[in-house]
Structures are given as C-alpha cells and as structure tokens.
Design a protein around this motif. Structure first.
Motif: not given
Length: 238
Positions: A22-23, A25, A51, A53, A57-58, A109-110, A116-117
């Motif tokens: 979910w991440l 980074s 990051d 995300v 996710g978050g 959070f995204n 995606k973020t």
C-alpha cells in the motif's frame, strides 16, 4: 554520495527504500527501520520521504510531538484528519503544514479507489518544544501558479508563505526547459535542494529526479532545467 567542489550530491538510488504494497517509499534520511548514520538529517531538516500511496491506502491515526511536518502533494489527493478537528483533502501543488507541538494525532489517506497518491513528506525540528499544535495549508496564488521561484514556507509568513517555528525558508522551483533560477545563500546558513521532476544542472552538477544537493558555502547557486520542465524544493536553513 559524491562531492562536486562545494556541493554534496545524494543520488536518488542511494536512498532507503521500503515497499509495503500500500506504500512505496524512498527515504532521503534515516527513518523507521532504515538507518544510515551518514544521513541523519541536515541542520533542522530531518525527513524527506518520497511516498507513493496505493488507492485506498494510508496512515491510520498515530501521534507526533515537537516536529514541524508538511506534505507537498505531487499526484492524486490526500485526505487528512487530526485530533484538532481538522478534516481536509488537498490536491496537487498544495501543501499541508502541521505543527505537532505538545502532541497531536492524525491520519493521512488516499481517498481514491483507482488513482495513486504521490507526495513528499517532510519533517523539520522546531526551534522550541511544547508549542501549541496547529494546522494550516498553502496553495499558490494565481500569480504564483507558474512562477519559477515561490516561497512556500517561512518563519515569518511573508509573501503568502505558510509559517513554521524554525529559521527555515522553503522555496518551490518550477522551470521550463532551458530556464534558470538563482538563490543566494547567506554566510552561516545551509542549502538543501531536492529535485522532484526533470533533469537539471545545479552549479555544474548534473542531477536527476530524486537526487539532492547540499552545501554550506555562502554564495550564489543556480538551477538550470535541461530539455524538460523541472520542479524542485530548495531549503535555506539557519
């Protein structure tokens, strides 16, 4: 790490990396389980996490204290909630700034189910402990949207910048192909530049996305975009 005259260059591929699904980074400085004694921070700058995300996710609610924390959104959206009662969603080009002070809990959070973020999460140590927690945001004024050099964060809040409790200036640079932007570093201060997009020249050093350049020599520094548009953050630190 390579040094070019008075510049110290930290290449993108030298950063720490973690992929939790979910991440995804990358850590410029030591963070969480990534420990590199040669990269514990630069002056008051302690964290630059790049990051990504995944949709939905978050980071669930978690505590912080005595840290100036800001997130610069590059792609997607970021939903923020905190124990001060703030509930916000920011978009690309915007920055959220949270002074954790005497203690705060927050989540990030995204909110998208499909996109995606991508953000830069940055921590700077405050000049005092136990400050009153606070939250604010920065967004470019119309005349700043495409400006080549904009002050986004400072101690005194001048020029529409957000404020933090530290002797620090953070500038957003956006350059078109072949365009240059100069910055003069005063004696006794330190400079850190993080390249976000594009390839560029920084005082004779070629840099690529994710690379960082630092120096503690007073004088003029010039970022010049190559054949594509460039975006960067420049930190001028006391």
């Amino acid at each position: 790490m390579k040094t070019n005259t008075d510049l110290t260059i930290r290449r993108s591929g030298e950063r720490g990396h973690v992929d939790h699904g979910w991440l995804d980074s990358r850590f410029t400085f030591s963070f969480a389980d990534y420990y590199d004694p040669a990269h514990m921070g630069f002056r008051s700058l302690r964290v630059i996490n790049d990051d990504i995300v995944a949709p939905g996710g978050g980071f669930p609610m978690h505590p912080h204290r005595d840290m100036e924390i800001f997130s610069y959104l590059l792609e997607g959206q970021l939903a923020h909630q905190d124990s001060m009662g703030n509930s916000r969603v920011i978009s690309p080009g915007q920055i959220q700034v949270m002074s954790a002070g005497s203690g705060v809990t927050h989540s990030e959070f995204n909110p998208s189910a499909t996109e995606k973020t991508h953000l830069l999460q940055i921590w700077i140590t405050p000049d005092r402990r136990g400050l009153q927690p606070r939250y604010t945001e920065w967004a470019p004024a119309p005349e700043q949207e495409a400006a080549s050099k904009v002050l986004v964060i400072s101690r005194d809040g001048r020029d529409h910048s957000a404020t933090i409790s530290q002797d620090a200036e953070i500038w957003r640079l956006k350059l078109q192909p072949g365009e240059s932007s100069a910055h003069t570093l005063a004696p006794g201060r330190g400079l850190w530049l993080h390249l976000i997009r594009g390839r560029a020249d920084f005082n004779g050093a070629g840099i690529s996305p994710g690379d960082a350049v630092s120096s503690e020599r007073a004088g003029e520094y010039t970022l010049t975009a190559g054949e594509e548009a460039v975006e960067a953050l420049l930190f001028d630190l006391g």
